[in-house]
Design a protein around this motif. Structure first.
Motif, mmCIF file in Angstrom:
data_model
loop_
_atom_site.group_PDB
_atom_site.id
_atom_site.type_symbol
_atom_site.label_atom_id
_atom_site.label_comp_id
_atom_site.label_asym_id
_atom_site.label_seq_id
_atom_site.Cartn_x
_atom_site.Cartn_y
_atom_site.Cartn_z
ATOM 1 N N THR A 89 0.013 5.125 0.960
ATOM 2 C CA THR A 89 -1.077 5.824 1.641
ATOM 3 C C THR A 89 -0.780 7.316 1.724
ATOM 4 O O THR A 89 0.319 7.711 2.124
ATOM 5 C CB THR A 89 -1.248 5.259 3.069
ATOM 6 N N THR A 101 -9.737 2.647 -1.485
ATOM 7 C CA THR A 101 -8.526 1.894 -1.814
ATOM 8 C C THR A 101 -8.614 1.560 -3.296
ATOM 9 O O THR A 101 -9.552 0.890 -3.734
ATOM 10 C CB THR A 101 -8.427 0.602 -0.978
ATOM 11 N N ALA A 147 0.840 -1.200 0.000
ATOM 12 C CA ALA A 147 0.000 0.000 0.000
ATOM 13 C C ALA A 147 0.875 1.250 0.000
ATOM 14 O O ALA A 147 1.917 1.304 0.646
ATOM 15 C CB ALA A 147 -0.910 0.005 1.219
#
Length: 154
Positions: A39, A142, A37
């Protein structure tokens, strides 16, 4: 009257054979993280993938090997049903860790992330890729895309 043949004790007969072990070229790619990920908020440039994108390539090929990464889709797509926003895959960039230039991913075109003209170490070479994205102005969600890694002997 027939006479039987008899061997004299200590006589031997000898013949030789050659043992050949034919070793083929092999290559494996293992240990690639299942997902990672990046972020942040819109407008931020994010470069710290969690977890780091690592994998191991093992090959005995004398000419070496190359590793490429290629996205399966042209966009990073949202997880939330009803969200129609997407992020162009070219916004996501990759580089081999320790190098300076990031390369945008392109749907349909593999990006080379490592190459070497020698075999790997016996236990394989552990490699790391860095990813970067400048997060566009999209709604919170997401956004995901599958990336295929391919290791190829040279």
């Amino acid at each position: 009257m027939a006479t039987g043949a008899s061997a004299v004790p200590g006589q031997t007969a000898t013949q030789s054979t050659t043992a050949n072990v034919v070793v083929g070229s092999s290559i494996t790619l293992t240990g690639l993280v299942e997902s990672f990920a990046l972020t942040g908020n819109p407008g931020e440039t994010v470069t710290n993938a969690v977890p780091p994108v690592t994998f191991t390539v093992a090959t005995n090929n004398n000419e070496g090997y190359a590793v490429t990464v290629q996205p399966r889709t042209a966009t990073l797509n949202p997880a939330t049903p009803g969200n129609t926003a997407t992020i162009p895959i070219g916004d996501l960039q990759v580089r081999e860790a320790g190098t300076t230039a990031f390369t945008p991913l392109t749907f349909g075109t593999p990006v080379q992330v490592h190459t070497q003209a020698t075999p790997s170490a016996e236990g394989g070479d552990t490699l790391t890729n860095d990813y970067q994205i400048t997060i566009p102005f999209v709604i919170p969600d997401t956004y995901s895309a599958v990336l295929d890694y391919v290791a190829t002997t040279l």
